[in-house]
Design a protein around this motif. Structure first.
Motif, PDB file in Angstrom:
ATOM      1  N   ASN A 116       3.759  35.260 -78.622  1.00 52.71           N
ATOM      2  CA  ASN A 116       5.070  34.954 -78.067  1.00 52.71           C
ATOM      3  C   ASN A 116       5.539  33.559 -78.406  1.00 52.71           C
ATOM      4  N   MET A 118       4.118  31.448 -80.644  1.00 54.47           N
ATOM      5  CA  MET A 118       4.071  31.144 -82.070  1.00 54.47           C
ATOM      6  C   MET A 118       5.212  31.800 -82.826  1.00 54.47           C
ATOM      7  N   GLY A 119       5.768  32.863 -82.253  1.00 54.38           N
ATOM      8  CA  GLY A 119       6.876  33.520 -82.916  1.00 54.38           C
ATOM      9  C   GLY A 119       8.178  32.758 -82.770  1.00 54.38           C
ATOM     10  N   LYS A 120       8.172  31.774 -81.913  1.00 59.77           N
ATOM     11  CA  LYS A 120       9.418  31.070 -81.653  1.00 59.77           C
ATOM     12  C   LYS A 120       9.392  29.615 -82.090  1.00 59.77           C
TER      13      LYS A 120
END
Lengths: 287, 421
Positions: A116, A118-120
């Motif tokens: 979550n 790291m995706g942003k």
């Protein structure tokens, strides 16, 4: 005039591009992650960080009863007439194993657990396993203190064969090796689990089995001589036996196996780093 | 400052990941034996191994220090992908992105917030994730708390926060970041209006005073207008416009479809699933050829071409007026019904009064319907969208002021009478 850029993002990947410097620059984040892990773990518990002591203490009591009193497994690593308090013996193995397995399990979950975040946002991905490893190290530190308190009590009471020897100085080295080995294994698994979730299943269960392959619940004497070489290839074994050698002042210490275990730890760590750096760039697309 | 050079990003189509080693092995063995993939779901479309989707097809951009660039485009145009690449969440397939300074990406508010931690702890956490050091946060924490308007709750775990408080706190951290490049993806769409305005003002301030570069993605053209001094329009992975804000917004809106004198309606326009069929609306001609922008009070003359397969006794028409199919403005019904006989290439003429419509770019959907034997209304055919027109209001007795649709909506109702008492 060609402008100079500090950061260049390309599709090319270097084999060994770890952002070590950058990871260091984010040391405050590492510290905060550690603190978060700790706070989150013990929030709304009555005992709080005392749980770090309760767990190995209870495990050791159970081990002492089941493997010591009931199964009567040997607690000797080498033949000889030594008096080893079973409680200390099991605790030494338990805290080492708890650190190793705990760190491995937690770091192996790096990408999945942080997908979550790291995706942003970008931050050096290595920050996560490093922080995990450190927060487990703190628990281990607490347990080590507890161990030495009990150790001191036994030492003062006497009637045991425990000696204080210069081998005690090996302990920092052993701790370092445990960090390297468990984190190495952890990040290898975390890299592979971005594609195959099976491994995440296997970790919990595999660690249980691995536990039996390590001299935690029994002494090395239990292992038949002809299988000893094979047995010692398990890189965790020399760590545990050497740890006991260091704290008890006697026991099994084989420089060859110990160095081999170090070599294996470093190789695994290295493979882990390379895999990790390969995966971290694009894992968001496949996770 | 920021240079994006011919960047592409490719995604594989079909299922990736989520697959187990057992599946992979089964697939491998099936391939070797030349059988069909046993793990494929029945009816699922098979994707070739090299079937891919290009989210970005070679984007080049140069952004100077202190520029506030709005990035707009339809869903799937590649906006978010571009921001992800710049913020290094994922890597490009080819091309280079070069930049100077730190990048603060707000692709989401409150990244890394942990419910168990207090507001204050989360400020540190979030700040550190966004790249601040503890010292920097220490020096700004008071400002951040003030800006967030949640000082009263700052030492309460954020899991007890309302969602508004959560967002305010998260945005405050990001707004106080000392990064040279700020990337925001639609984050201002949350929080109440007052706070949104406060955020925009804050962003404007930091950009103007400290020369920060801002990349802002939004579907809200008003916030783009307020914040940006340059607009980049993306369409299907390519930059189609780069320059002035109003012009860019025009291009983006225009891409949605603009006024024309002739419209054709292939299958993709007939999207009503409940339409019973029998009549097919085929083409439309706008007969007012003297202007492209209409005025309030004009009469719009239309000629509709249709074909019919069977006879309908009483067919009525309605024109549903919307803004981009989202905001409904009103509907015009046909005065009487018409009898439709089967045949090809038939025409109907309509005359529509644009009496009450004020400033705006309107979309008209054309729907033919009738009442069946049980008296129930049934749609026979409809085209979505039918046509588009722009209306400007004339300054006259009927409306002595420039109409502001953003505040007053698009329709002027009957005037109020002032009665002396």
């Amino acid at each position: 005039m060609e402008q100079q850029f500090k950061t260049v993002i390309t599709s090319k990947r270097k084999v060994f591009d770890l952002h070590i410097r950058e990871t260091f620059r984010y040391r405050d984040l590492i510290f905060l992650f550690v603190k978060r892990d700790f706070t989150a773990m013990y929030k709304q518990t009555i005992l709080g960080p005392a749980w770090a002591i309760v767990q190995p203490l209870l495990t050791t009591v159970v081990f002492t009863i089941i493997f010591g009193s009931l199964a009567k497994l040997t607690t000797a690593d080498v033949a000889g007439n030594f008096e080893i308090p079973g409680f200390l013996f099991y605790m030494a193995g338990n805290i080492c194993w708890a650190y190793f397995s705990g760190t491995l399990q937690a770091t192996s979950n790096t990408f999945l657990a942080n997908a979550n975040t790291m995706g942003k946002v970008y931050y050096p991905r290595l920050v996560s396993p490093v922080a995990t490893s450190i927060s487990h190290l703190i628990s281990f530190g607490i347990q080590l203190v507890m161990f030495f308190v009990i150790w001191l009590v036994y030492l003062l009471i006497g009637r045991t064969s425990i000696q204080v020897t210069p081998a005690l100085l090996l302990i920092p080295l052993l701790v370092l090796q445990m960090i390297v080995l468990s984190t190495g294994f952890g990040i290898i698994i975390s890299s592979i689990t971005t594609k195959y979730r099976d491994l995440a299943m296997l970790v919990g269960f595999g660690l249980q089995l691995w536990h039996y392959a390590c001299p935690v619940a029994y002494g090395l004497q239990l292992v038949p001589e002809k299988y000893l070489t094979l047995y010692m290839l398990n890189p965790v074994t020399p760590i545990i036996t050497t740890f006991r050698y260091a704290v008890f002042g006697f026991g099994y210490f084989h420089l060859g196996y110990y160095l081999l275990s170090w070599a294996m730890s470093l190789v695994i760590f290295f493979i882990g780093l390379v895999l990790f750096s390969r995966i971290e760039r694009n894992f968001m697309d496949t996770i | 400052m920021l240079k994006i050079d011919n960047v592409t990003k490719q995604y594989r189509l079909g299922q990736i990941g989520g697959t187990t080693m057992r599946d992979e092995l089964q697939r491998l063995s099936a391939r070797l034996h030349g059988r069909e993939d046993p793990t494929r779901r029945i009816g699922a479309r098979t994707y070739e191994k090299n079937e891919t989707f290009m989210a970005l097809k070679g984007v080049s951009l140069e952004v100077k220090k202190g520029e506030r660039v709005g990035i707009i485009g339809h869903n799937g145009a590649g906006k978010s992908t571009l921001l992800k690449l710049i913020s290094r969440v994922t890597g490009p397939t080819s091309g280079t992105i070069s930049l100077n300074g730190r990048v603060a990406s707000m692709l989401e508010v409150g990244t890394g917030f942990h419910g168990e931690l207090t507001g204050r702890e989360n400020i540190y956490m979030n700040g550190a994730i966004l790249g601040m050091t503890k010292k920097e946060i220490d020096s700004k924490i008071e400002q951040i708390i003030d800006f967030s308007e949640v000082r009263q709750f700052i030492d309460t775990p954020v899991k007890r926060y309302s969602s508004g408080m959560y967002v305010k706190l998260a945005f405050s951290v990001a707004a106080h970041l000392d990064s040279e490049i700020m990337i925001m993806d639609e984050v201002l769409a949350v929080g109440d209006l007052a706070f949104q305005k406060k955020c925009l003002d804050k962003m404007n301030d930091v950009s103007r005073q400290q020369g920060r570069t801002i990349l802002y993605v939004s579907h809200n053209m008003n916030t783009i207008r307020q914040l940006c001094d340059r607009v980049v329009v993306l369409d299907k992975g390519l930059v189609v416009f780069d320059g002035d804000v109003e012009e860019g917004i025009g291009v983006y809106m225009g891409a949605m479809r603009k006024f024309d004198f002739h419209y054709e309606y292939p299958d993709m326009f007939h999207t009503n699933r409940y339409a019973i069929g029998g009549i097919r609306i085929q083409e439309l001609f706008v007969l007012n050829t003297d202007k492209t922008v209409f005025e309030t009070g004009d009469t719009l003359n239309l000629k509709l071409k249709y074909s019919a397969e069977r006879e309908f006794e009483k067919v009525l028409f309605r024109f549903v007026i919307t803004i981009n199919g989202v905001t409904h403005v009103g509907t015009i019904l046909s005065e009487d019904s018409v009898r439709i006989r089967p045949g090809e290439d038939r025409y109907l003429n309509f005359s529509l009064s644009l009496n009450h419509l004020m400033n705006g770019h309107f979309r008209f959907d054309i729907i033919a319907f009738h009442f069946n034997n049980f008296g129930r209304e049934q749609v026979i055919d409809g085209v979505y969208p039918g046509f588009f027109i722009d209306i400007q209001n004339r300054l006259n007795e009927d409306c002595p002021i420039v109409w502001l649709p953003q505040y007053w909506s698009f329709v002027q109702l009957e005037k109020a009478k002032i009665l002396e008492s």
